[in-house]
Design an enzyme around this catalytic site. Structure first.
Site, PDB file in Angstrom:
ATOM      1  N   ASP A 230     -56.841  -7.878 -30.421  1.00 27.66           N
ATOM      2  CA  ASP A 230     -56.070  -8.498 -29.342  1.00 27.66           C
ATOM      3  C   ASP A 230     -56.673  -8.199 -27.974  1.00 27.66           C
ATOM      4  O   ASP A 230     -56.927  -7.035 -27.637  1.00 27.66           O
ATOM      5  CB  ASP A 230     -54.622  -8.004 -29.404  1.00 27.66           C
ATOM      6  N   HIS A 231     -56.912  -9.271 -27.214  1.00 24.90           N
ATOM      7  CA  HIS A 231     -57.528  -9.179 -25.883  1.00 24.90           C
ATOM      8  C   HIS A 231     -58.913  -8.553 -25.939  1.00 24.90           C
ATOM      9  O   HIS A 231     -59.331  -7.828 -25.020  1.00 24.90           O
ATOM     10  CB  HIS A 231     -56.603  -8.464 -24.900  1.00 24.90           C
TER      11      HIS A 231
ATOM     12  N   GLU B 193     -56.605 -20.675 -36.123  1.00 27.29           N
ATOM     13  CA  GLU B 193     -57.373 -20.533 -34.876  1.00 27.29           C
ATOM     14  C   GLU B 193     -56.810 -21.425 -33.779  1.00 27.29           C
ATOM     15  O   GLU B 193     -56.806 -21.064 -32.606  1.00 27.29           O
ATOM     16  CB  GLU B 193     -58.830 -20.886 -35.158  1.00 27.29           C
TER      17      GLU B 193
ATOM     18  N   HIS C 272     -58.947 -17.983 -28.062  1.00 26.11           N
ATOM     19  CA  HIS C 272     -57.954 -18.603 -28.937  1.00 26.11           C
ATOM     20  C   HIS C 272     -56.753 -17.674 -29.077  1.00 26.11           C
ATOM     21  O   HIS C 272     -56.904 -16.450 -29.057  1.00 26.11           O
ATOM     22  CB  HIS C 272     -58.508 -18.842 -30.343  1.00 26.11           C
TER      23      HIS C 272
ATOM     24  N   CYS D 193     -68.322 -24.641 -28.329  1.00 24.59           N
ATOM     25  CA  CYS D 193     -68.053 -23.297 -28.855  1.00 24.59           C
ATOM     26  C   CYS D 193     -69.239 -22.363 -28.639  1.00 24.59           C
ATOM     27  O   CYS D 193     -69.124 -21.156 -28.805  1.00 24.59           O
ATOM     28  CB  CYS D 193     -67.712 -23.355 -30.340  1.00 24.59           C
TER      29      CYS D 193
ATOM     30  N   HIS E 251     -65.072 -18.318 -24.931  1.00 23.55           N
ATOM     31  CA  HIS E 251     -63.799 -19.025 -24.794  1.00 23.55           C
ATOM     32  C   HIS E 251     -62.795 -18.322 -25.690  1.00 23.55           C
ATOM     33  O   HIS E 251     -63.179 -17.487 -26.514  1.00 23.55           O
ATOM     34  CB  HIS E 251     -63.940 -20.508 -25.191  1.00 23.55           C
TER      35      HIS E 251
ATOM     36  N   HIS F  88     -64.406 -15.490 -28.094  1.00 18.90           N
ATOM     37  CA  HIS F  88     -65.616 -15.479 -28.914  1.00 18.90           C
ATOM     38  C   HIS F  88     -66.588 -16.565 -28.445  1.00 18.90           C
ATOM     39  O   HIS F  88     -66.281 -17.380 -27.587  1.00 18.90           O
ATOM     40  CB  HIS F  88     -65.306 -15.615 -30.421  1.00 18.90           C
TER      41      HIS F  88
HETATM   42 NI    NI Z   1     -63.587 -20.937 -30.730  1.00 13.76          NI
END
Ligand code: NI
Length: 137
Positions: free
Chosen positions: A79-80, A126, A41, A33, A39, A14
């Protein structure tokens, strides 16, 4: 009332960015961010369901059913994926963990009700240190 919990994991990318703000303001508020190249998580999603115990099963809700609902309607879609661009229920929204937790609630609450149980909490972890909990209000 008894509470049961199930954890599922997913990995998503995100970017925290408000298009109504300048680049400088985004950098000031969101720091790294706001990186335009995104990036990622590794999230933990912990769903808490409450209800009374069914005397026939001894369960509040069959955890196999809860696992399936979380997987089909939530983690398979996340996911992914990129939360900013790939996830239908996040399009046009801020890709924060808070917003994601509320959207997951909206998806799961009616599905869990069909199983004669009640969604109590959506918890999203997160990072090791940053968590969000949403209780539907
Ligand atoms: Ni983040």
């Amino acid at each position: 009332m008894v509470y049961i919990q199930r954890r599922e994991r997913f990995s998503s990318a995100h970017q925290l960015f408000n298009p109504n703000w300048s680049i400088e303001k985004n950098d000031e508020v969101f720091g790294k961010c706001a990186n335009k190249n995104f990036h990622g998580h590794n999230f933990n999603l912990i769903v808490t369901v409450k209800g009374s115990i069914n005397p026939d099963t001894g369960f509040v809700m069959n955890l196999v059913d809860l696992k399936r609902l979380m997987k089909i309607y939530v983690t398979d879609k996340l996911d992914h994926r990129n939360l900013n661009t790939d996830v239908d229920f996040m399009l046009g929204k801020m890709a924060s963990t808070e917003v994601l937790a509320v959207e997951i609630w909206k998806i799961l609450e009616p599905k869990i009700s069909e199983h004669h149980a009640f969604l109590h909490c959506v918890r999203l972890e997160e990072t090791e240190n940053n968590f969000v909990e949403y209780y539907g209000e």
